[in-house]
Scaffold this motif. Structure first.
Motif, PDB file in Angstrom:
ATOM      1  N   LYS A 198       9.876  -2.941 -11.848  1.00  0.00           N
ATOM      2  CA  LYS A 198      11.314  -2.882 -12.095  1.00  0.00           C
ATOM      3  C   LYS A 198      12.033  -2.041 -11.042  1.00  0.00           C
ATOM      4  N   ILE A 199      11.307  -1.116 -10.449  1.00  0.00           N
ATOM      5  CA  ILE A 199      11.863  -0.286  -9.377  1.00  0.00           C
ATOM      6  C   ILE A 199      10.873  -0.247  -8.224  1.00  0.00           C
ATOM      7  N   LEU A 200      11.385   0.097  -7.060  1.00  0.00           N
ATOM      8  CA  LEU A 200      10.527   0.214  -5.889  1.00  0.00           C
ATOM      9  C   LEU A 200       9.947   1.623  -5.806  1.00  0.00           C
ATOM     10  N   GLY A 201       8.726   1.715  -5.325  1.00  0.00           N
ATOM     11  CA  GLY A 201       8.079   3.009  -5.168  1.00  0.00           C
ATOM     12  C   GLY A 201       7.634   3.229  -3.739  1.00  0.00           C
ATOM     13  N   PHE A 202       6.845   4.267  -3.565  1.00  0.00           N
ATOM     14  CA  PHE A 202       6.315   4.609  -2.249  1.00  0.00           C
ATOM     15  C   PHE A 202       4.818   4.330  -2.227  1.00  0.00           C
ATOM     16  N   SER A 203       4.373   3.686  -1.180  1.00  0.00           N
ATOM     17  CA  SER A 203       2.942   3.424  -1.026  1.00  0.00           C
ATOM     18  C   SER A 203       2.249   4.684  -0.526  1.00  0.00           C
ATOM     19  N   TYR A 204       1.195   5.059  -1.218  1.00  0.00           N
ATOM     20  CA  TYR A 204       0.463   6.278  -0.864  1.00  0.00           C
ATOM     21  C   TYR A 204      -0.995   5.899  -0.616  1.00  0.00           C
ATOM     22  N   ASP A 205      -1.403   5.989   0.639  1.00  0.00           N
ATOM     23  CA  ASP A 205      -2.761   5.599   1.010  1.00  0.00           C
ATOM     24  C   ASP A 205      -3.787   6.592   0.481  1.00  0.00           C
ATOM     25  N   LEU A 206      -4.785   6.053  -0.194  1.00  0.00           N
ATOM     26  CA  LEU A 206      -5.917   6.841  -0.661  1.00  0.00           C
ATOM     27  C   LEU A 206      -7.035   6.761   0.377  1.00  0.00           C
ATOM     28  N   PRO A 207      -8.056   7.595   0.257  1.00  0.00           N
ATOM     29  CA  PRO A 207      -9.148   7.555   1.242  1.00  0.00           C
ATOM     30  C   PRO A 207      -9.787   6.181   1.396  1.00  0.00           C
ATOM     31  N   GLY A 208      -9.864   5.417   0.297  1.00  0.00           N
ATOM     32  CA  GLY A 208     -10.517   4.113   0.363  1.00  0.00           C
ATOM     33  C   GLY A 208      -9.565   2.938   0.410  1.00  0.00           C
ATOM     34  N   THR A 209      -8.290   3.202   0.636  1.00  0.00           N
ATOM     35  CA  THR A 209      -7.311   2.113   0.687  1.00  0.00           C
ATOM     36  C   THR A 209      -7.662   1.127   1.800  1.00  0.00           C
ATOM     37  N   GLY A 210      -7.686  -0.148   1.457  1.00  0.00           N
ATOM     38  CA  GLY A 210      -8.032  -1.186   2.424  1.00  0.00           C
ATOM     39  C   GLY A 210      -9.416  -1.754   2.215  1.00  0.00           C
ATOM     40  N   ILE A 211     -10.277  -1.003   1.540  1.00  0.00           N
ATOM     41  CA  ILE A 211     -11.617  -1.517   1.245  1.00  0.00           C
ATOM     42  C   ILE A 211     -11.497  -2.660   0.239  1.00  0.00           C
ATOM     43  N   GLU A 212     -12.100  -3.786   0.569  1.00  0.00           N
ATOM     44  CA  GLU A 212     -12.003  -4.994  -0.262  1.00  0.00           C
ATOM     45  C   GLU A 212     -10.539  -5.368  -0.509  1.00  0.00           C
ATOM     46  N   ASN A 213      -9.716  -5.130   0.523  1.00  0.00           N
ATOM     47  CA  ASN A 213      -8.283  -5.445   0.465  1.00  0.00           C
ATOM     48  C   ASN A 213      -7.562  -4.717  -0.677  1.00  0.00           C
ATOM     49  N   SER A 214      -8.041  -3.523  -1.002  1.00  0.00           N
ATOM     50  CA  SER A 214      -7.421  -2.752  -2.084  1.00  0.00           C
ATOM     51  C   SER A 214      -6.052  -2.244  -1.657  1.00  0.00           C
ATOM     52  N   LEU A 215      -5.162  -2.130  -2.623  1.00  0.00           N
ATOM     53  CA  LEU A 215      -3.795  -1.686  -2.373  1.00  0.00           C
ATOM     54  C   LEU A 215      -3.697  -0.168  -2.497  1.00  0.00           C
ATOM     55  N   PRO A 216      -2.691   0.428  -1.884  1.00  0.00           N
ATOM     56  CA  PRO A 216      -2.504   1.883  -2.008  1.00  0.00           C
ATOM     57  C   PRO A 216      -1.972   2.264  -3.382  1.00  0.00           C
ATOM     58  N   LEU A 217      -1.951   3.550  -3.635  1.00  0.00           N
ATOM     59  CA  LEU A 217      -1.372   4.077  -4.866  1.00  0.00           C
ATOM     60  C   LEU A 217       0.150   3.976  -4.774  1.00  0.00           C
ATOM     61  N   ASN A 218       0.780   3.709  -5.900  1.00  0.00           N
ATOM     62  CA  ASN A 218       2.244   3.642  -5.937  1.00  0.00           C
ATOM     63  C   ASN A 218       2.812   4.905  -6.568  1.00  0.00           C
ATOM     64  N   LEU A 219       3.745   5.534  -5.878  1.00  0.00           N
ATOM     65  CA  LEU A 219       4.407   6.729  -6.389  1.00  0.00           C
ATOM     66  C   LEU A 219       5.902   6.477  -6.498  1.00  0.00           C
ATOM     67  N   SER A 220       6.505   7.031  -7.537  1.00  0.00           N
ATOM     68  CA  SER A 220       7.957   6.971  -7.654  1.00  0.00           C
ATOM     69  C   SER A 220       8.567   8.120  -6.853  1.00  0.00           C
ATOM     70  N   ILE A 221       9.875   8.200  -6.856  1.00  0.00           N
ATOM     71  CA  ILE A 221      10.566   9.269  -6.135  1.00  0.00           C
ATOM     72  C   ILE A 221      10.400  10.613  -6.838  1.00  0.00           C
ATOM     73  N   LEU A 222      10.044  10.581  -8.133  1.00  0.00           N
ATOM     74  CA  LEU A 222      10.044  11.798  -8.946  1.00  0.00           C
ATOM     75  C   LEU A 222       9.073  12.884  -8.472  1.00  0.00           C
ATOM     76  N   PRO A 223       7.822  12.565  -8.099  1.00  0.00           N
ATOM     77  CA  PRO A 223       6.922  13.633  -7.638  1.00  0.00           C
ATOM     78  C   PRO A 223       7.469  14.429  -6.457  1.00  0.00           C
ATOM     79  N   PHE A 224       8.269  13.791  -5.611  1.00  0.00           N
ATOM     80  CA  PHE A 224       8.845  14.485  -4.459  1.00  0.00           C
ATOM     81  C   PHE A 224       9.927  15.482  -4.886  1.00  0.00           C
ATOM     82  N   ILE A 225      10.426  15.307  -6.110  1.00  0.00           N
ATOM     83  CA  ILE A 225      11.425  16.233  -6.663  1.00  0.00           C
ATOM     84  C   ILE A 225      10.755  17.294  -7.531  1.00  0.00           C
TER      85      ILE A 225
END
Length: 286
Positions: A198-225
């Motif tokens: 419903k809203i857009l977030g920020f892609s946050y790469d984890l250490p294993g992001t990309g393995i088996e075409n895995s997607l990054p973690l999604n973060l909202s704007i709130l943790p940055f606040i």
């Protein structure tokens, strides 16, 4: 002569260290190194446990070295921030929980990368909860222990000379509770909206992001606040507590010393002068 006295007022690094402090640092450092060894390219989430642990370290140092200013053990109870030991333990515990979550999500990104999107919801909820709960936790019962008292030898009882004002107690309790609930309700709302696209977030790469075409973690704007709100608000509330408890008029000081037993009066004067420069100024004035 004055230079020698000024040097004595400052503790050397080795004097600040003790067993509990070294234990906390060692455990935190080992867990943090395990996480760092996972090769995190983005260290934003790794800042949360560092901030929490920094507060814990601050209270641990105060608790471990506060006794150095007292001429006689248990003569004065000086807790303008509450029980520093409790604060340190609670913040250290929540910092370790954050490290465990980070290590877990980092390991899962390597070994089960296809499940990261499933874990995304739970990680975002619990990680922010642990971070905000640590700062909320240290203030829920601070009113019980925040006080300045002296021990009367003859009666072996404590005479409280300063405690948290009722107005400040209500203000701190309400602000602390509302902030904790509000931040977590907002976080739950944002995470659910993010999970349902419903809203857009920020892609946050984890250490294993990309393995088996895995997607990054999604973060909202709130943790940055939230990373700023919780520490700043807690620091402000603790400052209000400290200021309120140390707001003792010179007239009250004189009354305290006049009512104190003769054998401890001089020790009280000298100790209070060491505790706070404002106390020293009041004593000199009177």
């Amino acid at each position: 002569m004055s230079e020698n006295n000024s040097e004595e007022d400052f503790l050397r690094l080795r004097e600040l260290l003790n067993e509990s402090l070294l234990r906390d640092v060692l455990v935190f450092a080992i867990l943090y190194l395990f996480i760092f060894a996972q090769s995190w390219s983005n260290i934003f989430l790794l800042l949360f446990p560092i901030i929490t642990f920094s507060f814990s370290l601050f209270f641990r140092i105060i608790n471990s070295n506060k006794y150095r200013i007292f001429l006689e053990h248990n003569l004065i109870t000086y807790n303008p921030l509450g029980l520093e030991k409790k604060h340190a333990n609670r913040l250290n515990f929540t910092a370790l929980l954050q490290l465990v979550l980070l290590f877990w999500i980092g390991a899962e990104s390597y070994y089960h990368p296809q499940l990261i999107q499933t874990y995304n919801l739970f990680f975002n909820l619990f990680f922010i909860f642990f971070f905000t709960f640590g700062f909320y936790w240290i203030l829920i019962d601070v009113w019980k222990y925040a006080k300045i008292a002296i021990r009367l030898k003859k009666s072996n009882t404590d005479k409280t000379i300063s405690y948290l004002n009722l107005r400040y107690f209500k203000l701190i309790s309400i602000v602390n509770l509302i902030t904790f609930i509000l931040l977590n309700v907002l976080n739950i709302s944002f995470v659910l909206l993010l999970d349902n696209n419903k809203i857009l977030g920020f892609s946050y790469d984890l250490p294993g992001t990309g393995i088996e075409n895995s997607l990054p973690l999604n973060l909202s704007i709130l943790p940055f606040i939230i990373i700023w709100i919780s520490p700043i608000l807690t620091s402000t509330l603790l400052f209000l507590i400290y200021k309120d408890l140390n707001d003792i008029s010179p007239a009250d000081f004189i009354k305290i010393f006049e009512e104190s037993p003769e054998e401890i009066r001089n020790q009280l004067i000298e100790t209070f002068a060491k505790i706070n420069t404002k106390f020293k100024h009041n004593l000199d004035t009177e």
